[in-house]
Design a protein around this motif. Structure first.
Motif: not given
Length: 821
Positions: A146-151, A176-181, A206-210, A792-795
């Motif tokens: 899934x997508x990692x979100x941190x706020x 871990x080393x995960x960054x937002x998104x 795994x990396x960035x979405x793009x 706005x939707x995921x963050x």
């Protein structure tokens, strides 16, 4: 176990049941409290209330002495939870039957894929049987992507699988080393309850979405596709020799002087099969043609993948290769799939051969199977073969092995193959096998993995030649095993169910057509129907309805025939490199050739002394003593278990492939928002219609709210939406002009809107290509706008269930609207 700091919470029902099952004797409430560490008086009161609720719900049955007993499970229904992106779910019964509806409150404590015991809880407003979960017997989805979100200090993972409604709360210090998104995999360390979200920890970034290829990395984890070989299997494969050695030839027929050829697609890398055909002549002073001799040589994978080996374990876990655009996840390591087991030209290779004599009526008059070694004389593509057969040969000479074959002889062999194909095709028509025209597509990508175009795959006669040759070999394999009463995995395809048949007949009646055969129509009845509709203007609609009435083909030891192909017995023999079922068929045939019988490895519940290797040959008992019948039943159950796994993993591979294609197509359409296209309705639902674009072969949805201001009534039997006020109809296969309105990459969803003033009854028949903004349309949002919408939707993190909602402690993340509908 790592948990967040929070107030004491009572043991869950699942924890209580686990404790009772683990105890060696029935327990009193006091003993259970001690075992669970519930010592405070106020906590004991809460536990007692929970035990009373479990008794009321039928999970516990205290006896007269106050001892807690697990309630009998006989009245409960076991099954698997199937989640829905809108928050509800279903239970797929283990024993079969209609699925049971699970309302959203029941889904709070389970996740898609969990196994449960449920009890019936009535009927919902739509007439569906509703269930209440009594016990979670097995947790699935321990690893999620899934997508990692941190706020604001709250970290969650939003699962890529929209059938999972829970966001996973990540424990502090376990990000871990995960960054937002970023896209990550996380392990669920605490499952959800009615009050609390599941808790997890990051396992892999795994990396960035793009990132190129990210859609495949997501799919293999989302659908739990094994994508890395166990080191033991890799070591075993690498230890195999590069070429055949002298012992490999023992007991084999040497066919290295026979000019076999492989005919495959231009991009094929593994070659399962090679073919050879020649006219069969009668003996005597004046020999005359008496049909054809057709040899189909299939890679002998079973020579290298032995029962119980590390390679066997890997193949049994995967059961099939998975094909994505630009990437294949093979069933076997590359040393085998593209090397020793691939029938590459100018190489000695071990094979299993089906040697057939086919008469002038297209019937297999005789066949035999044997182990052989061959030396492929040429590797020909479908287009090259069709060019030779149709007289449109290329100026470039085809690569052949001069010792076995020259260019002219290759043409003769292909002509013979074409002639036997036409005989087999005529027999197929007489048999009543079903054949439908369908458009297959191929995605062409740039080096970064993004779609450059989607093109239709044109099937020429060379494709059909090889297809018919493989069908003939598969039928012979099934016939051999059936005649020897040897259990195996048949490829079975049952006829339409009574319900689907009734629906089809009702639809045909509305078009002044009928289907013969009464309550049990045969394939020939369907074939006759397809011939009658061939020249009608609504052929596409009728063909689609016939296809949708069919059941799905599966693997099973219970031979009920193949309805679509009109075979009394059919199996898969021709692709052991990429299908485990074919490998098992090879082992079964080899066992028969050697006077034995092959049996799959015992199930874990069976006694350890059961043999896992080929057993001595014995007649399958028709009566016999009780011990023989019991043993035969156990072996049959093993085949059933293996068949179920192969069928399920085949669907898993298809789902993963479709998910990747949907991702790529959504990415492809993001730059085309506002463009207009001609398409055709390929699906109708109460909430809208699905449209496939004629020129791009991309499917999207037109929501019912975009069809007009009136109320549209859904007609399930007629597969249409009809306006109550105007009578306007949107029907399956209707042509329709649409505009690309919105693309949601994460949901793999493309949304269309009708072109202004257009309705199915008002449109002409001419196809249109993309017409750029013939009416004013909303401009495609630029990158910054898309980024802001995504933020706005995921963050924003959703409030944590069961935790305090202090200002700034947990962001008020709203519903994921992009994942609904």
């Amino acid at each position: 176990m790592v948990t967040l700091e929070r107030a004491w919470s009572p043991p869950s029902r699942e924890k209580i049941l686990e404790s009772l099952r683990a105890a060696d004797r029935p327990m009193t409430p006091d003993a259970l409290a001690q075992r669970l560490g519930v010592l405070e008086p106020e906590h004991r009161q809460i536990l007692e209330r929970r035990l009373a609720a479990m008794e009321r719900d039928g999970q516990l049955l205290p006896n007269r002495k106050g001892v807690l007993l697990l309630a009998s499970k006989l009245d409960f229904i076991a099954g698997k939870v199937i989640g829905h992106r809108d928050g509800f779910g279903f239970v797929r019964r283990d024993e079969g039957g209609p699925d049971l509806f699970l309302p959203p409150p029941q889904m709070d404590k389970v996740m898609h894929g969990d196994r449960v015991l449920v009890k019936l809880a009535g009927v919902d407003g739509r007439g569906r049987e509703e269930a209440a979960i009594v016990e979670v017997t097995e947790r699935a989805n321990r690893l999620l992507v899934g997508r990692f979100l941190n706020e604001r200090g709250v970290a969650i993972v939003v699962p890529e699988d929209n059938r999972i409604k829970h966001d996973i709360l990540i424990a502090p210090g376990h990000t871990g080393e995960a960054r937002h998104g970023q896209i990550v995999t996380c392990e669920v360390i605490e499952p959800p309850t009615r009050q609390l979200q599941p808790i997890g920890q990051i396992r892999e970034v795994l990396g960035d979405l793009g990132d190129p290829g990210m859609e495949i990395e997501i799919a293999v984890r989302k659908f739990d596709v094994p994508h890395e070989f166990d080191p033991a299997a890799t070591v075993q494969a690498e230890a195999l020799p590069e070429e055949l050695e002298a012992p490999d030839f023992d007991g084999r027929v040497d066919l290295r002087d026979v000019p076999f050829v492989t005919i495959d697609g231009a991009d094929a890398r593994d070659f399962d099969d090679a073919v050879y055909c020649e006219p069969s002549l009668t003996s005597g002073k004046r020999p005359r043609r008496n049909g054809y001799r057709l040899l189909v040589a299939i890679a002998d994978v079973s020579h290298y993948v032995r029962p119980g080996s590390a390679l066997e374990v890997a193949a049994a876990e995967r059961t099939t290769s998975v094909y994505f655009p630009r990437r294949v996840i093979p069933m076997l390591p590359e040393k085998l799939s593209n090397g020793l087991c691939s029938l590459n030209p100018a190489c000695d290779r071990l094979t299993m051969v089906c040697d057939m004599v086919i008469n002038e009526q297209g019937k297999v008059r005789a066949y035999q199977f044997y182990e052989a070694v061959i030396h492929s004389a040429a590797r020909v593509t479908y287009d090259e073969a069709w060019g030779l057969l149709s007289g449109r040969r290329s100026d470039e000479p085809l690569p052949v092995t001069p010792r076995l074959l020259d260019d002219g002889q290759l043409e003769q062999r292909l002509v013979a193959l074409g002639e036997v194909y036409r005989l087999l095709l005529a027999a197929r028509g007489e048999r009543g096998a079903l054949e439908f025209d369908s458009i297959e597509t191929r995605i062409e990508s740039d080096p970064a993995g993004r779609i450059t175009r989607i093109v239709p795959v044109v099937r020429n006669e060379a494709h059909r030649i090889i297809e018919e040759a493989m069908l003939a070999a598969n039928v012979c394999a099934a016939d051999l095993l059936r005649r020897h009463k040897h259990d195996c995995l048949y490829r079975v395809h049952e006829g339409p169910t009574a319900e689907k048949l009734t629906r089809l007949r009702e639809f045909l009646k509305s078009t002044n057509l009928s289907l013969g055969g009464g309550d049990s129509p045969q394939p020939s009845d369907f074939a006759e129907l397809t011939r009658r509709i061939a020249n009608r203007p609504d052929t596409l609609l009728l063909q689609t309805m016939i296809l949708r009435s069919m059941q799905q083909a599966i693997y099973s030891p219970d031979n009920v025939g193949h309805f679509g192909l009109a075979y009394a017995a059919y199996t898969h023999f021709t692709s052991p490199i990429r299908r485990y079922a074919d490998l098992l068929v090879h082992r079964s045939i080899k066992a028969l050739l050697r006077g034995g019988r092959y049996e799959p490895a015992p199930q874990p519940s069976e006694p350890a002394e059961e043999p896992a290797t080929p057993a001595p040959r014995r007649k399958r008992p028709s009566g016999g003593d009780a011990a023989s019948r019991e043993r035969a039943a156990r072996v049959h159950a093993r085949w059933q278990a293996v068949g179920a796994v192969c069928s399920a993993n085949e669907r898993r591979a298809d789902d993963a492939s479709r998910d990747v294609q949907a991702w790529l197509k959504a990415q492809y359409m993001r730059d085309r928002v506002g463009d207009e296209y001609r398409g055709r309705i390929t699906g109708v639902a109460p909430f809208g219609v699905f449209v496939t674009l004629d020129s791009l072969y991309v499917e999207g949805m037109v929501h019912v709210s975009e069809l007009g201001s009136e109320y549209f009534r859904y007609n399930e039997a007629g597969h249409e939406l009809r306006g109550e006020r105007t009578g306007l109809r949107f029907r399956l296969t209707d042509p329709i002009d649409v505009q690309v309105a919105r693309v949601d990459l994460e949901a793999r969803r493309i949304e269309f809107r009708l072109v202004a003033g257009e309705a199915p009854a008002e449109r002409g028949g001419a196809d249109s290509t993309a017409r750029k903004k013939t009416r004013k349309a909303a401009p495609a949002p630029d990158a910054k706008v898309r980024e802001a919408r995504a933020a706005r939707k995921k963050g924003r993190a959703r409030p944590v269930k069961g935790a305090s909602s202090k200002a700034g402690a947990a962001s008020p993340r709203g519903p994921r609207r992009g994942r609904r509908g």
